[in-house]
Write a protein that holds these residues in place. Structure first.
Motif, short mmCIF file in Angstrom:
data_model
loop_
_atom_site.label_atom_id
_atom_site.label_comp_id
_atom_site.label_asym_id
_atom_site.label_seq_id
_atom_site.Cartn_x
_atom_site.Cartn_y
_atom_site.Cartn_z
N LEU A 113 -7.69 -7.39 2.05
CA LEU A 113 -6.60 -8.26 1.35
C LEU A 113 -5.57 -8.20 0.36
CD1 LEU A 113 -9.98 -11.36 1.95
CD2 LEU A 113 -8.58 -10.40 4.33
N GLY A 114 -6.22 -7.51 -0.24
CA GLY A 114 -5.00 -7.59 -1.39
C GLY A 114 -3.80 -6.02 -0.98
N ALA A 115 -4.09 -5.42 0.17
CA ALA A 115 -3.07 -4.57 0.34
C ALA A 115 -2.13 -5.69 1.41
CB ALA A 115 -3.86 -3.74 1.14
N THR A 116 -2.96 -6.71 1.65
CA THR A 116 -2.16 -7.36 3.31
C THR A 116 -0.89 -8.48 2.46
OG1 THR A 116 -4.06 -7.83 4.51
CG2 THR A 116 -2.43 -9.48 4.85
N ASN A 117 -1.85 -9.05 1.70
CA ASN A 117 -0.93 -10.03 0.59
C ASN A 117 0.11 -9.13 -0.37
OD1 ASN A 117 -0.92 -11.91 -1.03
ND2 ASN A 117 -0.69 -10.71 -2.88
N THR A 150 -2.02 -12.73 -10.86
CA THR A 150 -3.35 -12.06 -10.36
C THR A 150 -4.39 -11.18 -10.73
OG1 THR A 150 -1.84 -10.66 -8.66
CG2 THR A 150 -1.21 -12.49 -7.74
N GLY A 151 -3.25 -10.28 -11.78
CA GLY A 151 -4.51 -9.78 -12.57
C GLY A 151 -4.23 -8.62 -11.90
N ILE A 152 -3.84 -8.19 -11.57
CA ILE A 152 -2.95 -6.24 -10.68
C ILE A 152 -4.77 -6.51 -9.85
CG2 ILE A 152 -3.12 -4.36 -11.17
CD1 ILE A 152 -2.58 -4.82 -14.05
N HIS A 153 -5.26 -7.64 -9.38
CA HIS A 153 -6.35 -7.06 -8.01
C HIS A 153 -5.70 -6.64 -6.89
CE1 HIS A 153 -9.21 -8.52 -10.94
NE2 HIS A 153 -8.81 -9.40 -11.00
N HIS A 154 -4.03 -7.44 -6.52
CA HIS A 154 -3.96 -7.16 -5.16
C HIS A 154 -3.54 -6.10 -4.67
CE1 HIS A 154 -5.05 -11.26 -4.29
NE2 HIS A 154 -4.28 -11.91 -4.65
N THR A 155 -3.31 -5.47 -6.39
CA THR A 155 -2.32 -4.30 -6.51
C THR A 155 -3.29 -3.29 -6.26
OG1 THR A 155 -0.46 -5.44 -7.76
CG2 THR A 155 -0.24 -2.66 -6.91
N ASP A 156 -4.20 -3.53 -6.77
CA ASP A 156 -5.08 -2.28 -7.01
C ASP A 156 -6.17 -2.54 -5.78
OD1 ASP A 156 -7.38 -0.65 -8.12
OD2 ASP A 156 -8.83 -2.18 -7.11
N GLY A 157 -5.97 -3.14 -4.82
CA GLY A 157 -6.02 -3.05 -3.40
C GLY A 157 -5.24 -2.88 -2.27
N LEU A 158 -4.34 -2.59 -2.25
CA LEU A 158 -2.77 -2.28 -2.22
C LEU A 158 -3.51 -0.17 -2.10
CD1 LEU A 158 -1.15 -1.34 -0.23
CD2 LEU A 158 1.03 -1.76 -2.41
N SER A 159 -3.54 -0.02 -3.13
CA SER A 159 -3.78 1.38 -4.31
C SER A 159 -5.51 1.69 -3.13
CB SER A 159 -3.96 1.55 -5.22
OG SER A 159 -4.33 3.20 -5.59
N ASP A 160 -6.61 1.31 -3.31
CA ASP A 160 -7.88 1.10 -1.96
C ASP A 160 -8.06 1.95 -1.31
OD1 ASP A 160 -8.79 2.11 -5.05
OD2 ASP A 160 -9.64 0.10 -4.75
N PHE A 161 -6.64 1.47 -0.56
CA PHE A 161 -6.84 0.66 1.01
C PHE A 161 -6.02 2.33 1.70
CE2 PHE A 161 -3.70 -0.46 4.46
CZ PHE A 161 -4.79 -0.32 5.66
N ALA A 162 -4.52 2.76 1.15
CA ALA A 162 -4.27 3.53 0.72
C ALA A 162 -5.17 4.66 0.73
CB ALA A 162 -2.91 3.84 0.17
N ASP A 163 -5.96 4.88 -0.28
CA ASP A 163 -6.28 6.47 -0.42
C ASP A 163 -7.66 6.62 0.79
OD1 ASP A 163 -6.25 7.34 -2.87
OD2 ASP A 163 -6.04 6.00 -4.03
N GLY A 164 -8.12 4.60 1.29
CA GLY A 164 -9.15 4.65 2.45
C GLY A 164 -8.33 5.48 3.68
N LEU A 165 -7.20 4.90 3.93
CA LEU A 165 -6.28 5.60 5.08
C LEU A 165 -6.28 6.68 5.06
CD1 LEU A 165 -5.80 3.56 7.34
CD2 LEU A 165 -3.39 3.13 6.14
N MET A 166 -6.25 7.08 4.16
CA MET A 166 -5.35 8.47 4.70
C MET A 166 -6.11 9.99 4.31
SD MET A 166 -2.14 8.32 4.49
CE MET A 166 -2.25 7.31 5.79
N VAL A 167 -7.90 9.59 3.83
CA VAL A 167 -8.43 10.60 3.91
C VAL A 167 -9.31 10.66 5.51
CG1 VAL A 167 -10.18 9.00 3.27
CG2 VAL A 167 -10.41 11.02 2.96
N LYS A 168 -9.10 12.56 5.48
CA LYS A 168 -10.06 12.02 6.45
C LYS A 168 -11.16 12.14 6.89
CE LYS A 168 -6.24 15.69 8.17
NZ LYS A 168 -5.82 16.92 9.09
N GLY A 169 -11.69 11.58 8.18
CA GLY A 169 -13.16 11.75 8.59
C GLY A 169 -13.46 10.65 9.29
N THR A 170 -14.73 10.54 8.72
CA THR A 170 -15.75 8.69 9.98
C THR A 170 -15.28 7.46 8.66
OG1 THR A 170 -17.45 9.19 8.33
CG2 THR A 170 -17.49 10.38 9.87
#
Length: 247
Positions: free
Chosen positions: A229-233, A77-97
């Motif tokens: 969507l990548g994280a969901t996959n 899958t070209g690591i795209h979905h795994t990269d999405g999981l990483s980005d999702f986790a980073d965005g989810l964990m940061v505090k703020g708006t």
């Protein structure tokens, strides 16, 4: 009248969008319009990696097979979905708006949350796969991949879009609930062919996880994005593997 050439173009566009295998030109609009074919692509990917895993399990140690299969699923899958999981986790964990969370999720740099999520994801995948061999392993890979692609369709269907981007055409297309029905029929019919209830248990668990991801994403980011969507996959697939390894 059935148009074989048109059907192949639709399939090849979606297949090229989801994988690194060059079977045709990947057109974003065409792929979005025919997102209901995602489970079909899951079948193809599952067959390729599943047969490879089945063969490898006949003469290699289970942990090595699990590692090679996990690598194959990520690479195809070209690591795209795994990269999405990483980005999702980073965005989810940061505090703020929501704006701050979206900014972090879009940032190409990987944070500590992203690294940890990938470590746990890979470890869970390898360990779960190492509990299976032969046809059992083939079945888990095939059905797990179909479920992962179907869960992306579900997540897109319950939108909305977090921002206007490459994910937007998919969310717009999946407003047609007939497409979700087609994807569901493909998924359920394929799982039913094996007459194995574990496949439906895995599907149920993965769908619940998908609904949780969609709810959390709407609250944290305002909607769904390509990274989500990548994280969901990835999370749907690994949850299916864990179910198969446990039953």
């Amino acid at each position: 009248m059935w148009d074989g050439g048109s059907m192949f173009k639709q399939f090849s566009s979606v297949f090229s969008f989801l994988t690194i295998i060059p079977v045709g030109n990947s057109d974003l609009q065409t792929s979005a319009k025919h997102m209901y074919l995602f489970p079909v692509i899951g079948i193809v990917i599952g067959l390729i990696i599943g047969f490879a895993g089945w063969g490898l399990s006949l003469f290699l140690e289970p942990l090595i097979v699990g590692l090679l299969v996990a690598a194959g699923l990520v690479l195809i899958t070209g690591i795209h979905h795994t990269d999405g999981l990483s980005d999702f986790a980073d965005g989810l964990m940061v505090k703020g708006t929501k704006e701050r969370k979206l900014e972090v999720m879009k940032d190409p740099k990987v944070g500590s949350a992203g690294i940890i999520s990938i470590v746990f994801y890979v470890a869970a995948t390898v360990i779960a796969l190492s509990f299976m061999r032969g046809f059992e392993l083939f079945y888990a890979i095939l059905v797990g991949e179909i479920i992962a692609k179907f869960c992306m369709v579900i997540c897109t269907s319950i939108g909305p879009s977090a921002w206007q981007g490459s994910n937007s055409p998919f969310i717009e297309s999946m407003r047609d609930r007939k497409k979700l029905t087609i994807a569901a029929v493909i998924t359920i019919s394929t799982i039913a062919l094996f007459q194995n209830n574990s496949g439906f248990v895995a599907l149920g668990v993965a769908v619940i996880i998908t609904l949780i991801i969609a709810g959390v994403s709407r609250r944290s980011f305002g909607g769904i994005s390509g990274d989500i969507l990548g994280a969901t996959n990835e999370l749907a697939r690994v949850s299916a593997f864990l179910v198969f390894a446990s039953l």
